[in-house]
Design an enzyme around this catalytic site. Structure first.
Site, PDB file in Angstrom:
ATOM      1  N   PHE A   1     -68.098 -17.506  32.344  1.00 22.97           N
ATOM      2  CA  PHE A   1     -68.348 -18.257  31.112  1.00 22.97           C
ATOM      3  C   PHE A   1     -67.952 -19.709  31.355  1.00 22.97           C
ATOM      4  CE2 PHE A   1     -66.966 -18.466  26.323  1.00 22.97           C
ATOM      5  CZ  PHE A   1     -67.986 -19.350  26.075  1.00 22.97           C
ATOM      6  N   CYS A   2     -68.881 -20.639  31.125  1.00 21.27           N
ATOM      7  CA  CYS A   2     -68.637 -22.073  31.259  1.00 21.27           C
ATOM      8  C   CYS A   2     -68.147 -22.384  32.676  1.00 21.27           C
ATOM      9  CB  CYS A   2     -67.675 -22.539  30.164  1.00 21.27           C
ATOM     10  SG  CYS A   2     -67.514 -24.339  30.042  1.00 21.27           S
ATOM     11  N   VAL A   3     -67.028 -23.099  32.821  1.00 23.77           N
ATOM     12  CA  VAL A   3     -66.561 -23.425  34.167  1.00 23.77           C
ATOM     13  C   VAL A   3     -66.142 -22.164  34.927  1.00 23.77           C
ATOM     14  CG1 VAL A   3     -64.139 -23.843  33.535  1.00 23.77           C
ATOM     15  CG2 VAL A   3     -65.127 -25.035  35.484  1.00 23.77           C
TER      16      VAL A   3
END
Length: 546
Positions: A272-274
């Site tokens: 998720f995301c970074v």
């Protein structure tokens, strides 16, 4: 010297004389119209802005005039910013700066100009002023503007409550395994890698909106990385450390537990995301070593190709990255430093200042209100630090130089990276209104991975789009009519079909198809003989504050 100064001034961003004259003429006409209406020769229009929606704004001619004049001034300043003749990045920076000024200058943000706050103070005999001052003092002690009633939540009590156990830990993370909710489970385990900016429990807020609990209820043996909130002992950690001793170590442990559990040492993964950027990097490192532990990869609002990232691009240039490297990175005079979590949180809040800053300034301090209890905003305020070297590497090699997508350009953990070597099928999700990872930026990942890919776009933003429980049947999502993923995101959207409700159901079906054949009995105890339960979930690391 004067000649040099004159030459420099000619290169400053400017507005053409013709466009400036046009804007001035339009402004004077509209301002005169407002003034005449305020003097009684016409009717002031009602301000169409939620900041001025209360009756106190609508019933006071002076307040209506101030609101309308402010909105006119804001429109004109934004039009002037749009008219600046400069390169694209300079224009974007000017637009951003102007927008920040306009939002801060709203009359609603000032007690003496806010009729709603004045009326509340009069009606309460000053009690709202007293409460507002107390709220301000409390927030000064906390070091941030409260966005929710933080006393209403406690990690492990009413957020991050899905039952489980920590089965492994090192200096970077704890690995949590969740207790099964079904008598049988899929043979292949499922590992989630959340962002190391903020904490993992965005995926496990409340039972009804927990993606982790949902995956467990669908018969997956679920593991999640709970990143440590870095302190001074971690300030020298690098991107390589997060990949090798973070994600790759988690992959290794889950592989050992899953293999002994009866699986084939392959398992499903999600970033998720970074966390998705770290996961993709780790899988590329392992692919270079001839290892392919992932049976599937899910990337939620993740950047891989950093060529156009919306508002965040405004901040990143060579000067900023060099400044960060010389103050936080290995080159810093005092050695590596931590990037404070509060600085990151403030930056993200000011990407949407009316929603995440001024709204609470008005409510908390001018009106003396306590913000309502909201689990997502509680998580948002639970910030984390970042090690300077890790953060600086990330800024330079992704946002600034966009090298992650280029085969062989980067060396991580001693290996030349090529994301095209990752063999697993990939499910890529983007949120339509995401201002941190624009959906088109998420879509660009479809052009990098070489295996089977599926792209789905959901409604709403970076967090609310992802945390959209299937049971609530809210919002909608878009799926392509065919499996084709053209180079341009707009071309995909033109052939996509909108479906009501959450994208979770589509993803759950896809995930199950990669989770191994049949079902096996759910484990009675967490981990295995080598990796035993250390402590109950959510563990110690997630409770460490910045």
């Amino acid at each position: 010297m004067m000649q040099s100064l004159g030459q420099s001034l000619t290169h400053l961003p400017q507005i053409s004389a013709a466009r400036l004259a046009e804007l001035q003429s339009d402004y004077l006409k509209q301002a005169s119209s407002l003034w005449n209406a305020a003097l009684g020769s016409g009717e002031l229009p009602k301000p169409q802005d939620r900041r001025f929606a209360a009756d106190a704004w609508q019933t006071s001619p002076m307040s209506q005039f101030l609101a309308q004049l402010y909105l006119l001034n804001g429109r004109t300043l934004n039009q002037m910013a749009d008219a600046v003749e400069a390169d694209a990045k300079t224009r974007e920076r000017i637009r951003f700066a102007v927008a920040q000024f306009v939002d801060a200058a709203s009359p609603s943000n000032f007690f003496a100009l806010n009729p709603e706050a004045l009326k509340l103070a009069l009606d309460s005999s000053g009690e709202t002023l007293s409460k507002g001052l107390q709220n301000l003092l409390d927030d000064v002690r906390r070091g941030h503007v409260s966005q929710t009633d933080e006393s209403a939540f406690e990690v492990g009590r009413n957020v991050a409550t899905t039952a489980g156990s920590v089965v492994f830990e090192n200096a970077l993370f704890q690995l949590i395994e969740y207790a099964p909710l079904t008598p049988t489970v899929h043979p292949r385990p499922f590992l989630l890698v959340p962002p190391c900016i903020n904490k993992y429990y965005i995926l496990d807020l409340q039972p009804e909106n927990s993606l982790i609990r949902y995956a467990v209820s669908q018969g997956h043996r679920v593991f999640v990385v709970s990143w440590r909130n870095p302190d001074d002992s971690c300030k020298g950690l690098t991107w390589d450390d997060y990949v090798e001793h973070g994600v790759i170590e988690a992959l290794r442990v889950v592989g050992e537990i899953g293999g002994q559990f009866g699986g084939d040492r392959q398992f499903n993964t999600l970033g998720f995301c970074v966390g998705g950027t770290l996961l993709a990097t780790a899988l590329a490192v392992l692919a270079a070593r001839g290892q392919h532990p992932a049976a599937s990869v899910t990337l939620l609002t993740t950047l891989i190709d950093f060529s156009d990232n919306g508002v965040l691009d405004i901040f990143v240039d060579e000067a900023l990255v060099r400044m960060r490297e010389t103050t936080l990175g290995p080159e810093a005079p005092g050695g590596p430093q931590l990037l404070p979590g509060r600085e990151l949180a403030t930056t993200f809040s000011f990407l949407r200042p009316n929603d995440l800053v001024w709204n609470y300034v008005v409510g908390n301090y001018l009106k003396g209100e306590k913000p309502p209890a909201f689990d997502l905003l509680y998580w948002n305020g639970d910030s984390t630090n970042l090690p300077g070297p890790m953060y600086c590497w990330y800024l330079r090699h992704t946002y600034l130089q966009n090298e992650l997508k280029e085969p062989g350009k980067l060396t991580v953990c001693g290996e030349k990276l090529d994301l095209g070597l990752i063999k697993a099928p990939v499910y890529i999700y983007g949120s339509r209104e995401d201002h941190i990872v624009p959906w088109k930026a998420a879509y660009r990942s479809t052009q990098i991975f070489k295996g089977k890919k599926r792209f789905v776009m959901g409604a709403s933003g970076h967090i609310a789009g992802v945390i959209n429980p299937a049971a609530k049947n809210k919002r909608s999502h878009w799926i392509g009519k065919s499996a084709a993923l053209p180079a341009e995101a707009d071309a995909w959207l033109a052939g996509a079909v909108e479906h009501p409700g959450s994208w979770w159901t589509d993803w759950s079906t896809w995930l199950a198809s990669h989770a191994g054949k049949g079902q096996v009995p759910a484990p009675k105890t967490p981990g295995n003989r080598k990796y035993k339960a250390i402590e109950p979930a959510p563990g110690r690391y997630v409770k460490q504050t910045a």
